[in-house]
Design a protein around this motif. Structure first.
Motif, mmCIF file in Angstrom:
data_model
loop_
_atom_site.group_PDB
_atom_site.id
_atom_site.type_symbol
_atom_site.label_atom_id
_atom_site.label_comp_id
_atom_site.label_asym_id
_atom_site.label_seq_id
_atom_site.Cartn_x
_atom_site.Cartn_y
_atom_site.Cartn_z
ATOM 1 N N THR A 1 0.807 -1.193 0.115
ATOM 2 C CA THR A 1 -0.005 0.061 -0.026
ATOM 3 C C THR A 1 0.925 1.181 0.135
ATOM 4 O O THR A 1 0.341 2.498 0.088
ATOM 5 N N PRO B 1 -5.994 6.125 -0.592
ATOM 6 C CA PRO B 1 -6.808 5.571 0.449
ATOM 7 C C PRO B 1 -7.935 4.769 -0.318
ATOM 8 O O PRO B 1 -8.328 3.629 0.126
ATOM 9 N N VAL C 1 -6.316 1.473 -1.787
ATOM 10 C CA VAL C 1 -6.094 0.578 -0.601
ATOM 11 C C VAL C 1 -7.150 -0.019 -0.186
ATOM 12 O O VAL C 1 -7.101 -1.388 0.003
ATOM 13 N N GLU C 2 -8.518 0.583 -0.362
ATOM 14 C CA GLU C 2 -9.584 -0.172 -0.007
ATOM 15 C C GLU C 2 -9.910 -1.053 -1.068
ATOM 16 O O GLU C 2 -10.212 -2.387 -0.857
ATOM 17 N N PHE D 1 -7.529 -4.311 -0.549
ATOM 18 C CA PHE D 1 -7.895 -5.282 0.572
ATOM 19 C C PHE D 1 -9.286 -5.874 -0.063
ATOM 20 O O PHE D 1 -9.372 -7.107 0.538
ATOM 21 N N SER E 1 4.095 -4.670 6.168
ATOM 22 C CA SER E 1 3.670 -3.460 6.259
ATOM 23 C C SER E 1 4.198 -2.620 7.406
ATOM 24 O O SER E 1 4.233 -3.227 8.438
ATOM 25 N N ARG F 1 2.373 0.258 7.995
ATOM 26 C CA ARG F 1 1.175 0.922 8.446
ATOM 27 C C ARG F 1 0.385 0.016 8.915
ATOM 28 O O ARG F 1 -0.486 -0.595 8.833
ATOM 29 N N GLU G 1 -2.050 0.737 11.164
ATOM 30 C CA GLU G 1 -3.974 0.643 11.070
ATOM 31 C C GLU G 1 -4.228 0.121 10.040
ATOM 32 O O GLU G 1 -5.269 -0.695 10.126
ATOM 33 N N GLU G 2 -3.498 -0.355 8.842
ATOM 34 C CA GLU G 2 -3.945 -1.417 7.694
ATOM 35 C C GLU G 2 -3.814 -2.717 8.125
ATOM 36 O O GLU G 2 -4.330 -3.538 7.704
ATOM 37 N N LYS H 1 -6.485 -3.756 9.961
ATOM 38 C CA LYS H 1 -7.675 -3.776 9.158
ATOM 39 C C LYS H 1 -7.738 -5.081 8.464
ATOM 40 O O LYS H 1 -8.880 -5.763 8.261
ATOM 41 N N ILE H 2 -6.835 -5.547 7.906
ATOM 42 C CA ILE H 2 -6.708 -6.890 7.086
ATOM 43 C C ILE H 2 -6.078 -8.170 7.521
ATOM 44 O O ILE H 2 -6.546 -9.060 7.041
ATOM 45 N N GLU I 1 -0.483 9.744 4.268
ATOM 46 C CA GLU I 1 -0.980 9.381 5.730
ATOM 47 C C GLU I 1 -1.685 10.602 6.239
ATOM 48 O O GLU I 1 -0.751 11.647 6.807
#
Length: 500
Positions: free
Chosen positions: A174, A179, A182-183, A186, A203, A205, A207-208, A211-212, A459
């Protein structure tokens, strides 16, 4: 249930460095296993062993319960392992279909096939089927050089599926995506999970990752320090294991009283940039937000003289200046830390010392044009200490440094030139949380001594925390200027996407 991939006691040493020390790792079919750690923790080395790029020193590897000795990348592909690297491995002057089937071209039937003739139509048909599987509306006849980074990534994923991969390693997938992209990625990862493919997701990141990922493996200094499910994990817990200390507030910008205007850009135009005007003040960090393709990088390249402008004026300390090349920009005290540090910011085969000295060669010449090597060594050692660059010595090739330390070398190169203005394009892209905090601290220190900083970042939390003001760009224009007190993630995204 047997993991599809199991690595036991993996060790790997390079001269002077124990990169991996008896590391265990496993992932199951239909699982997203995140692999996190600071730069230099051993993530890339571990995955290069799994993908056949490196040979392990000791340890065992099992695929589907069967012990294997991975000899090279081609052997890894035969075992069902595909890797999508951060720097995408595509050939830009070939079509999408040619890239997907590179080295495995579909031959025509009969005598023409035996003579080596390729069945172009069949390759394009199959490529379209593969692209449809990942939800990519891309013409297989299109040249890859005409695709966006996100589209190129989808081509790589389609290629991995064409290889019947059971395990797909995604290295910082990513880092160059906006954004929305990225979605979309995913969504593709979730589809691959449903097809029973194991995804190893590397990664910085976090927060990602939360999420995944289904589970998270954490490495530190070449050792396994934790494996936990997403439900067990917390942001603070993962960071603590990564850096062996509580990081607290990751982004800390010291308050600095704004000085006089140092840079004024008026009605700047190019083929992409449309009539942009703004000012930058001494000691200010001016953030630039926008989706991929909004014109952020193109704008700062115009200011730096890397791309030609059609019209517009640039003023430095109230005086109009002409910048027709990067050399002109440097003479006026403007430095640019580019988004792609490896290809545009560094000379990888040269040493830390030589890279730091690139911008000041003329200042350290002795009689008859010889470089004052003692002076260069003194300057390089000073910046290595000042920026806490982790390197065995200033004579180490920058190729062998971690991403965070490479970025500090790029910063050192420009700081050596005593800039008045520093442009940072994605300054923390692809670096870990510890190095990111150090870069932010350096930015704060530079603002404190009066340097004006322009920062582009994808970011939004970073922009919100580090910027005094934020310009939001869309389709080559600045659509709004937000003071720090009024900026929110939702507001920036609404302006960037044209929905405000």
């Amino acid at each position: 249930m047997e993991p599809i991939i199991r690595m036991e006691g993996i060790s790997k040493a390079f001269p002077g460095v124990q990169a991996l020390d008896r590391v265990d790792f496993e992932a199951y079919s239909g699982e997203v296993m995140a692999l996190v750690g600071e730069n230099g923790a051993g993530k890339s080395t571990l995955m290069k062993i799994l993908s056949g790029a490196y040979m392990k020193d000791t340890g065992r590897i099992y695929i589907d319960g069967k012990r294997v000795e991975i000899q090279n990348p081609y052997h890894a592909q035969l075992l069902g392992i595909s890797t999508i690297y951060q720097e995408l491995n595509v050939t830009p002057n070939q079509t999408v279909a040619q890239n997907i089937f590179l080295g495995r071209e579909i031959k025509r039937k009969g005598i023409l096939g035996k003579l080596g003739f390729v069945d172009k139509k069949e390759m394009e048909r199959r490529a379209k089927e593969l692209l449809n599987r990942v939800g990519a509306n891309i013409d297989p006849r299109e040249l890859v050089k005409n695709l966006s980074v996100a589209q190129r990534q989808m081509v790589e994923i389609a290629k991995a599926i064409s290889l019947e991969a059971k395990i797909i390693i995604m290295d910082e997938p990513t880092s160059a995506l906006g954004p929305e992209e990225v979605e979309k990625l995913f969504e593709i990862i979730r589809q691959l999970k449903e097809q029973g493919i194991a995804i190893i997701f590397i990664s910085h990141r976090l927060e990602e990752v939360f999420k995944i990922a289904d589970r998270i493996t954490i490495l530190r200094d070449g050792k396994l320090v934790g494996v936990m499910s997403k439900d067990e994990a917390t942001f603070d817990k993962v960071i603590y294991l990564m850096v062996n200390r509580p990081l607290g507030d990751m982004f800390k910008k010291e308050e600095v009283s704004k000085g006089k205007p140092i840079l004024d850009v008026k009605n700047l135009k190019s083929a992409i940039i449309k009539d942009v005007s703004f000012s930058l003040y001494e000691g200010e960090i001016l953030g630039i937000a926008g989706l991929v393709g909004s014109g952020r990088t193109e704008l700062v390249r115009l200011i730096f003289g890397a791309d030609p402008k059609i019209s517009g004026e640039i003023y430095l300390n109230g005086e109009k200046i002409e910048i027709k090349s990067p050399e002109d920009a440097v003479k006026h005290g403007i430095g640019l830390v580019p988004e792609d540090r490896q290809n545009q910011g560094l000379i990888l085969k040269m040493s830390v010392r030589e890279n730091i000295g690139v911008t000041i060669i003329r200042k350290i010449l002795k009689f008859l044009g010889f470089i004052d090597k003692n002076k260069l060594t003194e300057i390089a050692e000073n910046f290595v200490k000042r920026l806490n660059i982790k390197t065995p010595s200033i004579f180490e090739r920058v190729l062998y440094l971690s991403g965070g330390n490479q970025q500090k070398v790029v910063l050192a190169k420009w700081l050596a030139s005593n800039p008045k203005i520093l442009i940072l394009d994605e300054p923390t892209r692809g670096i870990d949380v510890g190095a990111k905090a150090e870069i932010h601290a350096i930015m704060s220190q530079l603002a404190k001594i009066g340097i004006g900083i322009i920062m582009i970042s994808s970011e939004i939390p970073e922009l919100l925390a580090m910027s005094d003001r934020i310009l939001v760009m869309s389709e080559g224009k600045v659509v709004v200027e937000l003071p720090r007190s009024e900026a929110t993630q939702e507001k920036i995204m609404a302006y960037a996407s044209g929905s405000y």
